[in-house]
Design a protein around this motif. Structure first.
Motif, PDB file in Angstrom:
ATOM      1  N   ASP A 126       0.837  -1.195   0.000  1.00  0.00           N
ATOM      2  CA  ASP A 126       0.000   0.000   0.000  1.00  0.00           C
ATOM      3  C   ASP A 126       0.871   1.243   0.000  1.00  0.00           C
ATOM      4  O   ASP A 126       2.107   1.176   0.102  1.00  0.00           O
ATOM      5  CB  ASP A 126      -0.919  -0.002   1.222  1.00  0.00           C
ATOM      6  CG  ASP A 126      -2.019  -1.034   1.094  1.00  0.00           C
ATOM      7  OD1 ASP A 126      -2.319  -1.439  -0.048  1.00  0.00           O
ATOM      8  OD2 ASP A 126      -2.578  -1.433   2.138  1.00  0.00           O
ATOM      9  N   ASP A 127       0.215   2.384  -0.102  1.00  0.00           N
ATOM     10  CA  ASP A 127       0.951   3.657  -0.138  1.00  0.00           C
ATOM     11  C   ASP A 127       1.751   3.892   1.137  1.00  0.00           C
ATOM     12  O   ASP A 127       2.804   4.544   1.104  1.00  0.00           O
ATOM     13  CB  ASP A 127      -0.032   4.818  -0.353  1.00  0.00           C
ATOM     14  CG  ASP A 127      -0.727   4.734  -1.709  1.00  0.00           C
ATOM     15  OD1 ASP A 127      -0.137   4.120  -2.628  1.00  0.00           O
ATOM     16  OD2 ASP A 127      -1.837   5.276  -1.836  1.00  0.00           O
ATOM     17  N   ASP A 128       1.266   3.365   2.261  1.00  0.00           N
ATOM     18  CA  ASP A 128       1.991   3.560   3.521  1.00  0.00           C
ATOM     19  C   ASP A 128       3.035   2.479   3.768  1.00  0.00           C
ATOM     20  O   ASP A 128       3.649   2.433   4.835  1.00  0.00           O
ATOM     21  CB  ASP A 128       1.003   3.598   4.685  1.00  0.00           C
ATOM     22  CG  ASP A 128       0.180   2.324   4.782  1.00  0.00           C
ATOM     23  OD1 ASP A 128       0.341   1.452   3.902  1.00  0.00           O
ATOM     24  OD2 ASP A 128      -0.615   2.202   5.738  1.00  0.00           O
ATOM     25  N   GLY A 129       3.258   1.597   2.773  1.00  0.00           N
ATOM     26  CA  GLY A 129       4.275   0.565   2.900  1.00  0.00           C
ATOM     27  C   GLY A 129       3.790  -0.731   3.507  1.00  0.00           C
ATOM     28  O   GLY A 129       4.588  -1.654   3.700  1.00  0.00           O
ATOM     29  N   THR A 130       2.496  -0.836   3.789  1.00  0.00           N
ATOM     30  CA  THR A 130       1.963  -2.064   4.375  1.00  0.00           C
ATOM     31  C   THR A 130       1.965  -3.191   3.345  1.00  0.00           C
ATOM     32  O   THR A 130       1.499  -3.025   2.218  1.00  0.00           O
ATOM     33  CB  THR A 130       0.524  -1.841   4.882  1.00  0.00           C
ATOM     34  OG1 THR A 130       0.527  -0.769   5.831  1.00  0.00           O
ATOM     35  CG2 THR A 130      -0.013  -3.108   5.536  1.00  0.00           C
ATOM     36  N   GLN A 131       2.502  -4.324   3.725  1.00  0.00           N
ATOM     37  CA  GLN A 131       2.533  -5.489   2.844  1.00  0.00           C
ATOM     38  C   GLN A 131       1.161  -6.156   2.840  1.00  0.00           C
ATOM     39  O   GLN A 131       0.580  -6.418   3.897  1.00  0.00           O
ATOM     40  CB  GLN A 131       3.597  -6.476   3.300  1.00  0.00           C
ATOM     41  CG  GLN A 131       3.682  -7.717   2.430  1.00  0.00           C
ATOM     42  CD  GLN A 131       4.613  -8.762   3.012  1.00  0.00           C
ATOM     43  OE1 GLN A 131       5.034  -8.649   4.156  1.00  0.00           O
ATOM     44  NE2 GLN A 131       4.935  -9.771   2.238  1.00  0.00           N
ATOM     45  N   VAL A 132       0.651  -6.433   1.641  1.00  0.00           N
ATOM     46  CA  VAL A 132      -0.679  -7.014   1.496  1.00  0.00           C
ATOM     47  C   VAL A 132      -0.572  -8.310   0.694  1.00  0.00           C
ATOM     48  O   VAL A 132      -0.185  -8.279  -0.482  1.00  0.00           O
ATOM     49  CB  VAL A 132      -1.645  -6.047   0.789  1.00  0.00           C
ATOM     50  CG1 VAL A 132      -3.032  -6.682   0.673  1.00  0.00           C
ATOM     51  CG2 VAL A 132      -1.717  -4.725   1.528  1.00  0.00           C
ATOM     52  N   PRO A 133      -0.901  -9.458   1.292  1.00  0.00           N
ATOM     53  CA  PRO A 133      -0.933 -10.713   0.511  1.00  0.00           C
ATOM     54  C   PRO A 133      -2.213 -10.758  -0.324  1.00  0.00           C
ATOM     55  O   PRO A 133      -3.310 -10.541   0.200  1.00  0.00           O
ATOM     56  CB  PRO A 133      -0.928 -11.802   1.585  1.00  0.00           C
ATOM     57  CG  PRO A 133      -1.549 -11.151   2.778  1.00  0.00           C
ATOM     58  CD  PRO A 133      -1.195  -9.682   2.706  1.00  0.00           C
ATOM     59  N   VAL A 134      -2.079 -11.046  -1.601  1.00  0.00           N
ATOM     60  CA  VAL A 134      -3.241 -11.071  -2.498  1.00  0.00           C
ATOM     61  C   VAL A 134      -3.220 -12.345  -3.331  1.00  0.00           C
ATOM     62  O   VAL A 134      -2.165 -12.931  -3.585  1.00  0.00           O
ATOM     63  CB  VAL A 134      -3.266  -9.841  -3.439  1.00  0.00           C
ATOM     64  CG1 VAL A 134      -3.432  -8.554  -2.649  1.00  0.00           C
ATOM     65  CG2 VAL A 134      -2.028  -9.791  -4.309  1.00  0.00           C
TER      66      VAL A 134
END
Length: 214
Positions: free
Chosen positions: A17-25
């Motif tokens: 995400d824009d804030d650097g949060t890692q997102v598993p998709v």
């Protein structure tokens, strides 16, 4: 309730995400879904729309299915799926739906068939702890223990958790958030994991319990 779509599970990856949060998709490849037929409550007893995906060659379609497609005047498809909806009047035979049917941020339910694990014991299948590793326990460390009572009821209750066939069942994962949609590639990215292995067929639809927090 809107219609769903037929897709193929490509695999999993990660985004940021824009804030650097890692997102598993999970990457879901949506094949162009064509409306094959419409079901009405007056004629069929229920309202639904039947979709076809992945056009197939006639030589690869069995005769009963080929006769069904000929009766509808439709080209043969390898995958057919009915979605029950409130009002099918908004669709016509021949309509084509793509990945843009869903929008980023909405919640969806994804149904797939889990991986088959074959015959599995109670510890693997149900997470049992097994029997003691010592103090007289011999050979039966991974057994599930007693399966029933004595004369009463004199039988094993239905649904008793025991060893048996594991996996290869239909499972629906609820309330997955759509992270993004790529129209050109026909891809829908949803947060988290969905049932099934790579290249497995899955069905995406609007979440039916979107107001429920899981």
């Amino acid at each position: 309730m809107r219609i769903g779509l037929i897709a193929e599970k490509v695999g999993m990856t990660q985004l940021f995400d824009d804030d650097g949060t890692q997102v598993p998709v999970t990457v879901l490849k949506v094949s162009p879904c064509t409306v094959v037929s419409l079901k009405s409550k007056d004629k069929d007893g229920y309202d639904a729309v039947q979709l076809g995906a992945k056009e197939g060659k006639e030589k690869h379609i069995n005769k009963p299915q080929l006769g069904y497609f000929n009766k509808l005047g439709s080209k043969p498809f390898r995958i057919l799926k009915e979605f029950r909806i409130d009002d099918p009047a908004g669709y016509t035979v021949g309509d084509v739906l793509d990945a843009t049917h869903f929008s980023p941020g909405q919640l969806v339910d994804v149904t797939g068939r889990t991986k088959g694990k074959g015959f599995a014991g109670s510890m693997k299948r149900h997470g049992f702890g097994g029997l003691r590793a010592t103090h007289g326990v011999s050979i039966v460390h991974r057994c599930h223990g007693s399966t029933g009572n004595r004369t009463l009821p004199g039988r094993v209750f239905k649904g008793k958790r025991m060893a048996g066939h594991m996996g290869d069942v239909n499972v629906t994962t609820l309330n997955l958030k759509v992270h993004s949609v790529d129209k050109e590639m026909g891809v829908v990215l949803v947060r988290g994991a969905v049932p099934g292995g790579k290249n497995g067929v899955v069905y995406i639809r609007d979440a039916i319990k979107s107001g429920v927090t899981l």
